[in-house]
Design a protein around this motif. Structure first.
Motif, PDB file in Angstrom:
ATOM      1  N   ASN A 106      -0.003  37.630 -14.232  1.00 52.99           N
ATOM      2  CA  ASN A 106      -0.827  37.273 -13.102  1.00 52.99           C
ATOM      3  C   ASN A 106      -2.325  37.260 -13.524  1.00 52.99           C
ATOM      4  OD1 ASN A 106       0.403  35.833 -10.928  1.00 52.99           O
ATOM      5  ND2 ASN A 106       1.382  37.854 -10.524  1.00 52.99           N
ATOM      6  N   GLN A 107      -2.847  38.524 -13.828  1.00 51.21           N
ATOM      7  CA  GLN A 107      -4.127  38.717 -14.240  1.00 51.21           C
ATOM      8  C   GLN A 107      -4.640  37.969 -15.474  1.00 51.21           C
ATOM      9  OE1 GLN A 107      -4.282  43.056 -14.799  1.00 51.21           O
ATOM     10  NE2 GLN A 107      -3.934  43.391 -12.569  1.00 51.21           N
ATOM     11  N   GLU A 108      -3.795  37.892 -16.304  1.00 50.07           N
ATOM     12  CA  GLU A 108      -4.381  37.180 -17.532  1.00 50.07           C
ATOM     13  C   GLU A 108      -4.382  35.578 -17.515  1.00 50.07           C
ATOM     14  OE1 GLU A 108      -2.914  38.335 -21.428  1.00 50.07           O
ATOM     15  OE2 GLU A 108      -2.859  40.434 -21.068  1.00 50.07           O
ATOM     16  N   LEU A 109      -3.645  35.150 -16.705  1.00 46.71           N
ATOM     17  CA  LEU A 109      -3.532  33.649 -16.418  1.00 46.71           C
ATOM     18  C   LEU A 109      -4.551  33.454 -15.488  1.00 46.71           C
ATOM     19  CD1 LEU A 109       0.233  33.042 -15.891  1.00 46.71           C
ATOM     20  CD2 LEU A 109      -1.116  32.405 -18.041  1.00 46.71           C
ATOM     21  N   LEU A 110      -4.847  34.163 -14.508  1.00 46.56           N
ATOM     22  CA  LEU A 110      -6.267  33.805 -13.760  1.00 46.56           C
ATOM     23  C   LEU A 110      -7.550  34.017 -14.552  1.00 46.56           C
ATOM     24  CD1 LEU A 110      -5.313  35.562 -10.323  1.00 46.56           C
ATOM     25  CD2 LEU A 110      -5.408  33.146 -10.887  1.00 46.56           C
ATOM     26  N   ALA A 111      -7.455  34.840 -15.682  1.00 48.42           N
ATOM     27  CA  ALA A 111      -8.751  35.067 -16.300  1.00 48.42           C
ATOM     28  C   ALA A 111      -8.840  34.226 -17.528  1.00 48.42           C
ATOM     29  CB  ALA A 111      -8.797  36.605 -16.644  1.00 48.42           C
ATOM     30  N   LEU A 112      -7.903  33.250 -17.788  1.00 48.74           N
ATOM     31  CA  LEU A 112      -8.152  32.467 -18.819  1.00 48.74           C
ATOM     32  C   LEU A 112      -9.568  31.466 -18.564  1.00 48.74           C
ATOM     33  CD1 LEU A 112      -4.510  30.963 -19.091  1.00 48.74           C
ATOM     34  CD2 LEU A 112      -5.564  32.097 -20.788  1.00 48.74           C
ATOM     35  N   PRO A 113     -10.208  31.187 -19.742  1.00 50.01           N
ATOM     36  CA  PRO A 113     -11.389  30.474 -19.593  1.00 50.01           C
ATOM     37  C   PRO A 113     -10.902  28.971 -19.098  1.00 50.01           C
ATOM     38  CG  PRO A 113     -11.008  31.119 -21.669  1.00 50.01           C
ATOM     39  CD  PRO A 113      -9.934  31.814 -21.208  1.00 50.01           C
TER      40      PRO A 113
END
Length: 168
Positions: A106-113
């Motif tokens: 969840n965190q990494e997908l939301l943080a994608l540029p």
């Protein structure tokens, strides 16, 4: 359900009838992990981003059960209780690993540029999801490898402690 009156019978039954894992091996217990991905994207001036994740986790744990026959001796009953608890703790740890990876996904997908288009963002998010799921699988296998090295001594320690308690 496993059947038998001795621990050797139970051990054999677990190996013969336990849950079948992906490698074709049978184990005493299993936790099937399925990640479900549901992402929303939003176009902004800077491009398209993942605006919301609704990743879900489906966990199905299979644990052994034994209805002890009357002829089962007390030591076998004690050994079974120890083994059954240990299997449940092992599978609970698999579930905890999956929950940790769900949060990370969840965190990494939301943080994608941001990407130039939402179609491109969906491709990038899908690829990253797959990479994270592969890393999750690697973490699960690593846990199993570690457990394989220590499970016998841990069970023997628990059995010795239970035997000592029962002797008093």
């Amino acid at each position: 359900m496993v059947k038998g009156a001795t621990f050797a019978d139970l051990d054999s039954a677990l190996g013969a009838t336990g849950p079948l894992l992906s490698g074709g091996e049978r184990h005493a217990g299993s936790t099937k992990v399925t990640f479900m991905r549901d992402l929303e994207f939003a176009s902004q001036k800077t491009g398209c981003r993942v605006s919301r994740t609704n990743l879900r986790l489906d966990l199905v744990t299979t644990l052994p059960r034994w209805n002890a026959p009357q002829k089962a001796d007390p030591r076998t009953r004690t050994m079974w209780k120890i083994l059954q608890r240990d299997i449940a703790e092992h599978e609970a740890h698999h579930s905890a690993i999956a929950k940790t990876w769900l949060d990370r996904m969840n965190q990494e997908l939301l943080a994608l540029p941001a990407e130039a288009s939402c179609a491109r963002m969906e491709i990038v998010a899908t690829r990253r999801s797959q990479e994270l799921q592969m890393a999750h699988a690697k973490a699960q296998h690593g846990f199993d490898r570690t457990e394989a090295r220590v499970v016998d001594s841990r069970l023997n320690d628990k059995l010795a402690a239970a035997t000592k308690r029962n002797a008093h």
